[in-house]
Design an enzyme around this catalytic site. Structure first.
Site, PDB file in Angstrom:
ATOM      1  N   GLU A 201       0.852  -1.192   0.000  1.00  0.00           N
ATOM      2  CA  GLU A 201       0.000   0.000   0.000  1.00  0.00           C
ATOM      3  C   GLU A 201       0.878   1.228   0.000  1.00  0.00           C
ATOM      4  O   GLU A 201       1.990   1.205   0.522  1.00  0.00           O
ATOM      5  CB  GLU A 201      -0.807   0.081   1.316  1.00  0.00           C
ATOM      6  CG  GLU A 201      -1.928  -0.858   1.471  1.00  0.00           C
ATOM      7  CD  GLU A 201      -2.561  -0.781   2.868  1.00  0.00           C
ATOM      8  OE1 GLU A 201      -2.153   0.066   3.678  1.00  0.00           O
ATOM      9  OE2 GLU A 201      -3.454  -1.597   3.115  1.00  0.00           O
ATOM     10  N   HIS A 236       1.260  -0.474  18.954  1.00  0.00           N
ATOM     11  CA  HIS A 236       0.013  -1.016  18.371  1.00  0.00           C
ATOM     12  C   HIS A 236      -1.000  -1.465  19.415  1.00  0.00           C
ATOM     13  O   HIS A 236      -1.968  -2.131  19.096  1.00  0.00           O
ATOM     14  CB  HIS A 236       0.306  -2.151  17.379  1.00  0.00           C
ATOM     15  CG  HIS A 236       1.164  -1.696  16.243  1.00  0.00           C
ATOM     16  ND1 HIS A 236       0.755  -0.732  15.352  1.00  0.00           N
ATOM     17  CD2 HIS A 236       2.420  -2.036  15.874  1.00  0.00           C
ATOM     18  CE1 HIS A 236       1.725  -0.516  14.481  1.00  0.00           C
ATOM     19  NE2 HIS A 236       2.749  -1.287  14.772  1.00  0.00           N
ATOM     20  N   ARG A 293     -16.389  -7.972  15.794  1.00  0.00           N
ATOM     21  CA  ARG A 293     -16.633  -8.336  17.195  1.00  0.00           C
ATOM     22  C   ARG A 293     -16.998  -7.076  17.979  1.00  0.00           C
ATOM     23  O   ARG A 293     -16.907  -5.962  17.466  1.00  0.00           O
ATOM     24  CB  ARG A 293     -15.343  -8.905  17.793  1.00  0.00           C
ATOM     25  CG  ARG A 293     -14.200  -7.900  17.732  1.00  0.00           C
ATOM     26  CD  ARG A 293     -13.040  -8.229  18.630  1.00  0.00           C
ATOM     27  NE  ARG A 293     -12.159  -7.088  18.779  1.00  0.00           N
ATOM     28  CZ  ARG A 293     -11.177  -6.771  17.954  1.00  0.00           C
ATOM     29  NH1 ARG A 293     -10.915  -7.518  16.901  1.00  0.00           N
ATOM     30  NH2 ARG A 293     -10.425  -5.703  18.159  1.00  0.00           N
TER      31      ARG A 293
HETATM   32  C1  MV4 Z   1      -0.673   1.970   7.772  1.00  0.00           C
HETATM   33  C2  MV4 Z   1      -0.047   3.155   8.216  1.00  0.00           C
HETATM   34  C3  MV4 Z   1       0.289   4.082   7.263  1.00  0.00           C
HETATM   35  N1  MV4 Z   1       0.052   3.836   5.949  1.00  0.00           N
HETATM   36  N2  MV4 Z   1      -0.906   1.771   6.464  1.00  0.00           N
HETATM   37  C4  MV4 Z   1      -0.816  -0.288  11.963  1.00  0.00           C
HETATM   38  C5  MV4 Z   1      -1.780  -1.319  12.430  1.00  0.00           C
HETATM   39  C6  MV4 Z   1      -2.368  -1.883  11.202  1.00  0.00           C
HETATM   40  N3  MV4 Z   1      -3.728  -2.259  11.403  1.00  0.00           N
HETATM   41  C7  MV4 Z   1      -2.226  -0.803  10.191  1.00  0.00           C
HETATM   42  N4  MV4 Z   1      -1.252   0.118  10.700  1.00  0.00           N
HETATM   43  C8  MV4 Z   1      -0.829   1.153   9.939  1.00  0.00           C
HETATM   44  N5  MV4 Z   1      -1.054   1.006   8.605  1.00  0.00           N
HETATM   45  C9  MV4 Z   1      -0.532   2.692   5.575  1.00  0.00           C
HETATM   46  N6  MV4 Z   1      -0.754   2.464   4.280  1.00  0.00           N
HETATM   47  C10 MV4 Z   1       0.178   3.318   9.583  1.00  0.00           C
HETATM   48  C11 MV4 Z   1      -0.201   2.302  10.458  1.00  0.00           C
HETATM   49  C12 MV4 Z   1       0.088   2.527  11.842  1.00  0.00           C
HETATM   50  C13 MV4 Z   1      -0.931   2.635  12.785  1.00  0.00           C
HETATM   51  C14 MV4 Z   1      -2.277   2.549  12.417  1.00  0.00           C
HETATM   52  C15 MV4 Z   1      -3.273   2.640  13.350  1.00  0.00           C
HETATM   53  C16 MV4 Z   1      -2.938   2.854  14.674  1.00  0.00           C
HETATM   54  C17 MV4 Z   1      -1.621   2.947  15.073  1.00  0.00           C
HETATM   55  C18 MV4 Z   1      -0.603   2.837  14.131  1.00  0.00           C
HETATM   56  C19 MV4 Z   1       0.722   2.934  14.544  1.00  0.00           C
HETATM   57  C20 MV4 Z   1       1.716   2.814  13.608  1.00  0.00           C
HETATM   58  C21 MV4 Z   1       1.395   2.596  12.267  1.00  0.00           C
END
Ligand code: MV4
Length: 502
Positions: A201, A236, A293
């Site tokens: 992505e 996370h 959930r």
């Molecule tokens: C991302 C992102 C930035 N760009 N995807 C972290 C958990 C997973 N469910 C998806 N995550 C992320 N995906 C893209 N394309 C940044 C994160 C991310 C994050 C997202 C939600 C809550 C906390 C986070 C901490 C670090 C990175």
């Protein structure tokens, strides 16, 4: 209508939360417990309890056969899975269906469709739900990752198709790191999820994590209950959640809600569910994943929207139609949740299991405790160390923060360390108060926090008072909480717990 007997396939605060909803609806409850949980609070609260095996969750709370067996032996008609453990296990939902037991959650088909990141991205894109720009199929080779990076431009994220919640993903900022990152995520995905497939992505910089609560019935009706702000996380793991988000206004809430309902409808969703989104500083939002959930942080939505999500789940599971109408639902005030863990913030959040010698939960206006422990209980090492959730509701965000500060100052836990001082620091933090944070904020700030000085002067006086109270408590017989009318197995449980304490 005949009362439904509900087995709760979980432990801790969420099992207690579900039992409370069942009791209000007049449904008898069955707890299940592992060996060390014989004297856990959810066992004390339930009408009946069944042992399901030894301490490790794979031998107890994750054993589908033993849980179904307990349901049959106890005559339970329905199973509530809580969160974690088997809550998003499609095979479990299907096994319940096959055994003629109602799974209090969505269909196995909905769980499956949302279980794969690539499949859910495909389905969301087809339904017109915005997803983060990127691939919607697992790649067959490194060349496809390379080609995507060339066309989309760096930085990108490589993610496991079977991943979620931060496991099995990697940010790639430089072309020379592409191949090693691809190999790393592939092998992590294989070892974590038994599925090595990955996709890529575009990276969304400085995102916020916003999620939308939805609720549906088995007749195709779906509503949303606004968003939660879950941006503040540590590795996370969410630490503070709020409803509403301080950066979402009524117009954006409508668009987020419509998107979430569309996403849920695309997989014929019913029961409670959550659409997770990334939101950039420009307030563009993208579907990230769906949690099929009830979530840990559901109480902040309940307090602001005036809906009991667990009772709604129980009604929907019985086939009833939703009586809530979108047009009648209006958010009121602001709610904040702090997850109180048995971890020592001064020692890099090291686990702090052990005997709770004294416990005083905060009370007063607008304070809600979702508590899973009691004084005299020993926090086991085997499970998630969350002790309770402290939720505060008030008219405005500022009032809710001040109320949370007040409640945290009333909170006393002796015998083990907890994350309470960490939350006191957050509630006083200027960036938190002005809602100026992103998902990386806590991890960047941690090295600067001095927890020894975070405690205020009042807490020193309180510590002296607490010490005196503990001395007194220790000279007395500690009373275990009583869940309802007495019964022989409950007395047996209490005797057992008293023995464990001596
Ligand atoms: C991302 C992102 C930035 N760009 N995807 C972290 C958990 C997973 N469910 C998806 N995550 C992320 N995906 C893209 N394309 C940044 C994160 C991310 C994050 C997202 C939600 C809550 C906390 C986070 C901490 C670090 C990175």
């Amino acid at each position: 209508m005949r009362a439904v007997k509900v087995l709760i396939a979980n432990r801790g605060e969420i099992a207690v939360r579900v039992i409370r909803a069942c009791r209000e609806l007049g449904y008898p409850t069955v707890a299940v417990y592992s060996e060390p949980d014989r004297s856990a609070l959810h066992v004390v609260f339930a009408d009946q309890a069944m042992p399901i095996g030894p301490a490790p969750s794979r031998d107890s709370y994750l054993r589908i056969d033993r849980i179904l067996d307990a349901a049959k032996k106890s005559g339970a008609d329905a199973i509530h899975p809580g969160y974690g453990f088997l809550a998003e296990n499609a095979a479990f939902a299907r096994a319940c269906r096959d055994a003629g037991i109602t799974f209090i959650g969505p269909s196995p088909e909905s769980i499956e469709a949302m279980g794969s990141k690539t499949e859910s991205r495909q389905r969301m894109q087809a339904a017109g739900v915005p997803v983060v720009p990127g691939l919607t199929k697992p790649v067959e080779s490194f060349d496809e990752i390379h080609a995507f990076a060339k066309s989309a431009g760096l930085p990108i994220m490589i993610k496991a198709s079977a991943g979620g919640g931060g496991k099995g993903m990697r940010l790639v900022e430089r072309e020379e790191d592409l191949r090693s990152s691809y190999e790393r995520v592939t092998s992590e995905a294989q070892s974590f999820f038994g599925d090595g497939s990955v996709y890529a992505e575009k990276f969304v910089p400085s995102p916020r994590h916003i999620e939308v609560q939805i609720l549906g019935d088995q007749h195709g009706n779906l509503i949303h209950l606004g968003e939660r702000e879950c941006t503040l996380q540590r590795r996370h793991q969410k630490v503070v959640e709020e409803c509403p988000s301080p950066v979402v206004d009524a117009e954006l809430r409508e668009r987020l809600g419509a998107m979430a309902v569309k996403a849920a409808a695309a997989v014929n969703y019913y029961s409670a569910g959550t659409i997770e989104c990334l939101m950039g500083p420009d307030r563009e939002f993208y579907f990230l994943e769906m949690n099929t959930r009830l979530q840990v942080e559901h109480p902040v939505t309940e307090m602001v929207w005036g809906v009991d999500l667990v009772k709604e789940q129980l009604r929907v599971a019985r086939g009833e139609k939703l009586t809530l109408k979108q047009s009648d639902l209006k958010p009121a005030g602001h709610a904040i949740e702090c997850r109180i863990y048995a971890e020592d913030p001064a020692r890099k959040f090291a686990p702090s299991p052990g005997l709770i010698r004294y416990l005083n939960l905060p009370q007063g206006p607008g304070v809600r405790n979702e508590n899973g422990v009691y004084a005299g209980y020993t926090v086991p090492v085997f499970y998630d160390p969350m002790l309770s959730k402290l939720v505060c509701h008030a008219a405005t965000r500022e009032d809710a923060i001040n109320r949370m500060k007040r409640a945290l100052a009333e909170y006393r836990v002796e015998g083990i360390e907890t994350t309470i001082p960490f939350f006191s620091w957050i509630m006083d933090n200027a960036d938190f108060r002005s809602a100026n944070f992103d998902t990386g904020y806590i991890d960047r700030m941690l090295p600067q926090i001095d927890f020894a000085h975070a405690a205020n002067d009042a807490s020193v006086d309180a510590a002296v008072a607490a010490a005196a109270i503990i001395a007194f408590e220790e000279s007395q017989q500690v009373q275990l909480p009583v869940g309802g009318e007495d019964s022989p197995w409950k007395r047996a449980g209490r005797v057992q717990a008293m023995r464990g304490r001596s």
